[in-house]
Enzyme design. Structure first.
Site, PDB file in Angstrom:
ATOM      1  CD  GLU A 107      -3.252  -0.599   0.568  1.00 60.03           C
ATOM      2  OE1 GLU A 107      -3.283   0.535   0.046  1.00 60.03           O
ATOM      3  OE2 GLU A 107      -4.199  -1.405   0.561  1.00 60.03           O
ATOM      4  CG  HIS A 149      -6.503  -3.303  -5.878  1.00 61.06           C
ATOM      5  ND1 HIS A 149      -7.091  -2.751  -4.763  1.00 61.06           N
ATOM      6  CD2 HIS A 149      -7.054  -4.549  -5.998  1.00 61.06           C
ATOM      7  CE1 HIS A 149      -7.945  -3.617  -4.239  1.00 61.06           C
ATOM      8  NE2 HIS A 149      -7.945  -4.702  -4.963  1.00 61.06           N
TER       9      HIS A 149
END
Length: 242
Positions: A107, A149
């Site tokens: 992330e 993603h």
């Protein structure tokens, strides 16, 4: 692989201090004899680093990643790499649907499209490059499996988005960055076939084209097929097939 043990000890020269006190409960065991062969990049999509850390470590949220990189380059190891972190959700790549089982998730702190999407700063990218190179040295992850993603969930996700610098990553040996192929076609069936060869799901061609453009043609993210997009799809397909 075992989930036992403390934080992964990674020495990433440009990534700053590992803040190992943050640990997420949102993980489980990887399948036995499973191979880690994917790296999935995300943005946090939250207003601050603290908010992102709180959510990724909240057992009620049931979401996590192995690593978080702050905008100043600091590393947070949230889940041991031997564990299955819950970061990809409903996803697909190259015929596989349990992407969490075979991937490491990173992330990147960024407010995302909802809260003021902005470029990823230099220290953060430097930290990512160092960490990703270390991960690739330890796991058999081919370049075609370094994805965003949005690549593995094109109907749901936009991250890390069109401001993410995939070209620089590829120049550092992390992922692909294609030349345009000299020839290509615009027929939907041929395009679907090439996108599937790369790894994408093609249930919704419009959404998949947008995901491809976010990664490989960020200056034109409209989900429409034109000659440059088609030549880039062919270029990536040739890299994946080579």
């Amino acid at each position: 692989m075992s989930c036992a043990g403390g934080p992964d000890m990674i020495r990433a020269a440009g990534a700053g201090v590992i803040a190992a006190e943050w640990r997420s409960p949102n993980f489980d065991e990887r399948p036995e004899r499973g191979v880690i062969d994917m790296l999935v990049l995300h943005y946090t999509g939250m207003e601050s680093t603290d908010a992102a850390l709180a959510r990724l470590c909240d057992p009620q949220a049931k979401v996590s990643a192995h690593w978080l990189i702050d905008e100043d380059g600091r590393l947070f190891n949230l889940v041991a790499e031997g564990c299955r972190a819950w970061h990809a959700g409903v996803s697909f790549w190259r015929g596989a649907s349990d992407i969490n089982a075979r991937s490491i998730g990173i992330e990147l702190v960024n407010p995302g499209h909802e809260f003021g999407y902005r470029p990823f700063p230099g220290p953060q990218m430097a930290g990512l490059i160092d960490l990703a190179q270390d991960i690739l040295a330890r796991h058999p992850i081919p370049a075609r499996n370094v994805v965003g993603h949005s690549d593995v969930a094109p109907r749901r996700k936009m991250d890390p988005g069109e401001l993410f610098d995939w070209a620089t990553l590829a120049a550092c040996g992390i992922g692909l960055w294609p030349p345009e192929a000299e020839e290509c076609v615009l027929e939907d069936d041929a395009i679907r076939s090439m996108l599937a060869t790369i790894g994408y799901e093609t249930i919704d061609l419009f959404a998949t084209l947008k995901a491809f453009q976010r990664h490989f043609r960020p200056e034109r993210v409209n989900g429409r097929l034109d000659w440059q997009t088609a030549r880039l799809i062919r270029g990536v397909t040739e890299q994946c097939s080579g």
